[in-house]
Design a protein around this motif. Structure first.
Motif, PDB file in Angstrom:
ATOM      1  N   PHE A  87      15.763   4.974  47.407  1.00 31.80           N
ATOM      2  CA  PHE A  87      16.857   3.995  47.484  1.00 31.80           C
ATOM      3  C   PHE A  87      18.090   4.602  48.151  1.00 31.80           C
ATOM      4  O   PHE A  87      18.789   3.930  48.918  1.00 31.80           O
ATOM      5  N   TYR A  88      18.330   5.869  47.869  1.00 32.07           N
ATOM      6  CA  TYR A  88      19.456   6.564  48.503  1.00 32.07           C
ATOM      7  C   TYR A  88      19.369   6.429  50.025  1.00 32.07           C
ATOM      8  O   TYR A  88      20.335   6.095  50.699  1.00 32.07           O
ATOM      9  N   LEU A 119      17.466   4.226  51.778  1.00 28.61           N
ATOM     10  CA  LEU A 119      17.531   2.813  52.182  1.00 28.61           C
ATOM     11  C   LEU A 119      18.980   2.342  52.237  1.00 28.61           C
ATOM     12  O   LEU A 119      19.381   1.631  53.156  1.00 28.61           O
ATOM     13  N   SER A 120      19.761   2.765  51.242  1.00 29.72           N
ATOM     14  CA  SER A 120      21.132   2.278  51.149  1.00 29.72           C
ATOM     15  C   SER A 120      22.019   2.892  52.233  1.00 29.72           C
ATOM     16  O   SER A 120      23.178   2.531  52.366  1.00 29.72           O
ATOM     17  N   ARG A 121      21.447   3.823  52.997  1.00 29.37           N
ATOM     18  CA  ARG A 121      22.183   4.348  54.149  1.00 29.37           C
ATOM     19  C   ARG A 121      21.596   3.842  55.457  1.00 29.37           C
ATOM     20  O   ARG A 121      21.820   4.404  56.528  1.00 29.37           O
ATOM     21  N   GLY A 122      20.802   2.763  55.327  1.00 35.34           N
ATOM     22  CA  GLY A 122      20.346   2.063  56.532  1.00 35.34           C
ATOM     23  C   GLY A 122      19.047   2.579  57.119  1.00 35.34           C
ATOM     24  O   GLY A 122      18.671   2.196  58.214  1.00 35.34           O
ATOM     25  N   ILE A 123      18.355   3.447  56.396  1.00 33.91           N
ATOM     26  CA  ILE A 123      17.090   3.980  56.914  1.00 33.91           C
ATOM     27  C   ILE A 123      15.971   3.049  56.453  1.00 33.91           C
ATOM     28  O   ILE A 123      15.910   2.683  55.274  1.00 33.91           O
ATOM     29  N   ASP A 124      15.099   2.643  57.383  1.00 31.89           N
ATOM     30  CA  ASP A 124      14.088   1.648  56.992  1.00 31.89           C
ATOM     31  C   ASP A 124      13.051   2.286  56.066  1.00 31.89           C
ATOM     32  O   ASP A 124      12.896   3.509  56.040  1.00 31.89           O
ATOM     33  N   PRO A 125      12.338   1.460  55.301  1.00 29.45           N
ATOM     34  CA  PRO A 125      11.451   2.002  54.259  1.00 29.45           C
ATOM     35  C   PRO A 125      10.395   2.977  54.786  1.00 29.45           C
ATOM     36  O   PRO A 125      10.144   4.009  54.164  1.00 29.45           O
TER      37      PRO A 125
END
Lengths: 443, 231
Positions: A393-394, A396-402
């Motif tokens: 989640f860290y 993802l929450s910085r814009g990195i795709d899953p």
């Protein structure tokens, strides 16, 4: 001959592939060209293989291994007629920079593709076939190393059927500056390879082996290693064969007084593979380091089985193996450390960490310690987990795709082994190619 | 002017659990810094988790729009990219992407801006970082990503006074007429360093009081209970 040892063996000796392999052995054509002593050794080894049969699920060392993919079709010798090697394929698997190189294609050393270059005085590096001709003293001891220890059917089979391999022998005190590289390319059928590394007192060498076949191959590789007093060997092995490959490797090393063996293993290829590593710490204060990682997906199964025998005082063992398992992949770690009576002052650490990135992936891990000495420091452990949700989640929450986020976490997990191994930049770059190729192929 | 963030009657719960957010309304305009304060269990972290798209929470009613678009319809990484993720954000603003060399140059410039040593670049990510270093690293990431909206959840927790000052200086330097910042905190202390335009008191899932920075001082003097009872 060959009375079955017990009833549980009976069905395995009757396995159709055993019959096929006996026929392959009978039909060998190169027997006429080799010393009679070797031919008789081969015959004895074949008899041992037939007697042992294939290992079954009731053999403790093989109980997690599914031999089903080992079909009769795999037993056919890798075609001698198949001589074409795609130069770009070879280039893609070569160690960057300077190295003394041997290329093994379909089970035979290819002098036309091998570039050994200038070796320092006191170093012999070449094919087994040449060693038989030119250095029978080296080949003799190599073939004599008994496959009878511990009932290893595939080691016996290898002793009977090996077609080639490499021999590296270094005289006392000689330090080989550049690594020795062996690249194995197979296309189909069975390759049985027998390798020897002998380091004299105080000598040093680095050996990098890369297995990069492309088809439904079956490789057996038996490597015998002797590291002399105060000698240092770094041994790197990358098994990045095709996803359809079968690979059984047995590495047997003995470490003399204050000898050091630093092994690195990376497995990304093969449908079914095993790396059995047996190390005898025969001299005092010997130093063993084993770092390794396997990254599996699809239906891949890999077993890594390091077995260390501390026979003398003051030995050090440091093992770190990490496994990544996706899809329906299956990883097996069978680690054992034995500390014999009198091997006081032994310091042994054995750790296996695993990541399961799919609910259908599986890992079996068994790190074992047996201690018969008093003054020892030994530790072992194993972990199994999935990707850390908070870390995911860290990212993802910085814009990195899953997909990229999973990729980054898996890379970070596996990279620990690279960092711990402290490979030279040349070898690190080589090994990371395979890590990145695996990651790039999708998670 | 389109607000950066507009929350209307937001209700949410932990997946399968009890309701924690019970009707929040909040409008955050460009250039504003909002502080959300409240006692333990008020729903502060649930609110920030919902805004960030963390799994495990369910929105049961209400809307959240970010620059006019439905934030709740986006996945966590899409939300982040909608306002952050350097090159994605640059594309969004019609600016060219930075290549590796330009990126490194930008990294060094931002480190300098935040008084963070270059040695950070030589260290593996988050390996052996102290609490203060992690927080500084967060602020550094924010400086690189240049978000339109930053949600700082308990950024001050676990920081000693020097680290708090350093982190606060970093945040202050990133204040910008186009950017909004929402800070979530337990303590008034942080607000001595980052002075907010608006302060909200969250209690039992609702905003029970809103005001300017003096509200934080009142809170410090009277405690949360005063506001909770008044509500």
């Amino acid at each position: 001959m060959a009375t079955p040892i017990s009833s549980k063996r009976r069905d395995m000796t009757a396995h159709p592939i055993v019959t096929t392999l006996r026929r392959v052995f009978r039909d060998r054509t190169d027997a006429a060209m080799e010393p009679a002593s070797l031919t008789s050794r081969r015959a004895a080894a074949m008899a041992r293989f037939v007697e042992l049969g294939l290992p079954g699920r009731r053999d403790e060392a093989w109980r997690f291994t599914n031999l089903q993919p080992l079909t009769e079709a795999r037993a056919a010798p890798a075609s001698m007629a198949e001589t074409g090697v795609d130069p770009s394929l070879l280039a893609a698997h070569r160690l960057p920079g300077t190295a003394h190189r041997i290329v093994v294609a379909n089970g035979c050393v290819r002098p036309d593709l091998s570039v050994i270059g200038e070796l320092p005085l006191g170093v012999w590096f070449g094919s087994v076939v040449d060693a038989i001709d030119l250095r029978p003293d080296l080949s003799d001891t190599a073939f004599d190393v008994s496959d009878t220890i511990g009932a290893r059917p595939f080691a016996s089979l290898n002793a009977a059927l090996f077609t080639d391999g490499f021999v590296l022998a270094i005289d006392p005190g000689v330090v080989l500056t550049h690594p020795v590289e062996i690249t194995y390319l197979g296309k189909s059928g069975a390759c049985h390879l027998r390798n020897t590394i002998r380091l004299g007192t105080g000598s040093q060498a680095t050996v990098v082996e890369t297995f990069a076949g492309t088809g439904e191959t079956w490789t057996t590789a038996v490597t015998t290693i002797e590291v002399g007093d105060d000698a240092k060997l770094r041994h790197v092995k990358v098994q990045a064969e095709a996803d359809a490959a079968i690979h059984f490797a047995l590495t047997r090393a003995s470490l003399a007084t204050a000898a050091s063996y630093d092994g690195f293993l990376l497995i990304t290829g093969g449908l079914l593979s095993r790396q059995d590593i047996q190390v005898a710490m025969t001299g005092e204060a010997a130093n063993l380091t084993l770092n390794g990682a396997w990254l599996l997906r699809g239906e891949q199964e890999a077993t890594v089985a390091p077995s260390v025998d501390h026979q003398a005082p003051g030995g050090q063992t440091n093992e770190l193996f990490k496994g990544v398992h996706g899809d329906r992949a299956h990883g097996v770690f069978l680690g054992s450390v034995m500390v014999r009576e009198g091997a006081d002052g032994t310091n042994a650490r054995q750790l296996n960490r695993n990541l399961l990135t799919s609910p259908t992936a599986r890992v079996d891990t068994k790190p074992e310690l047996t201690i018969h000495a008093d003054e020892v420091k030994c530790g072992h452990g194993a972990t199994v987990g999935d990707l850390d949700e908070a870390a995911l989640f860290y990212l993802l929450s910085r814009g990195i795709d899953p997909a990229m986020a999973r990729h980054m976490l898996i890379e970070a997990f596996a990279a620990e082994v690279f960092d711990t191994a402290a490979l030279t930049p040349q070898i690190d770059a080589h090994a990371r190619r395979y890590l990145n190729a695996w990651l790039g192929a999708g998670t | 002017m389109t607000p950066i963030l507009e929350i209307r009657d937001l209700h949410a719960r932990i997946a399968g659990g009890r309701e924690i957010v019970k009707g929040i309304d909040l409008v955050v305009n460009p250039g504003e810094v909002h502080a959300i304060m409240g006692p333990n269990g008020a729903g502060k972290s649930t609110l920030s988790s919902i805004l960030a798209g963390k799994p495990g929470y369910e929105v049961t009613a209400g809307t959240v729009s970010y620059l006019g678009q439905d934030l709740l319809a986006l996945a966590a990484d899409e939300r982040a990219r909608a306002g952050t993720a350097m090159n994605a954000a640059r594309r969004g603003r019609g600016e060219p992407e930075l290549d590796a060399a330009q990126t490194l140059k930008a990294v060094r410039a931002k480190l300098k801006l935040l008084d963070i040593g270059d040695d950070l670049l030589q260290r593996p990510v988050n390996l052996g970082f102290s609490g203060g270093e992690k927080k500084r690293n967060e602020i550094f990431q924010m400086a690189m990503l240049e978000p339109r909206l930053a949600i700082l959840d308990e950024t001050d927790s676990g920081l000693d006074i020097d680290a708090l000052r350093a982190v606060s200086n970093g945040v202050n330097r990133l204040r910008d007429p186009a950017r909004a910042i929402v800070m979530i905190t337990h303590y008034q202390r942080l607000l001595d360093y980052i002075v907010p335009d608006h302060v909200h008191v969250l209690s039992e899932g609702r905003i029970v009081a809103s005001g300017d920075k003096t509200l934080a001082t009142d809170l410090e003097r009277h405690g949360y209970a005063h506001f909770v009872e008044a509500a």
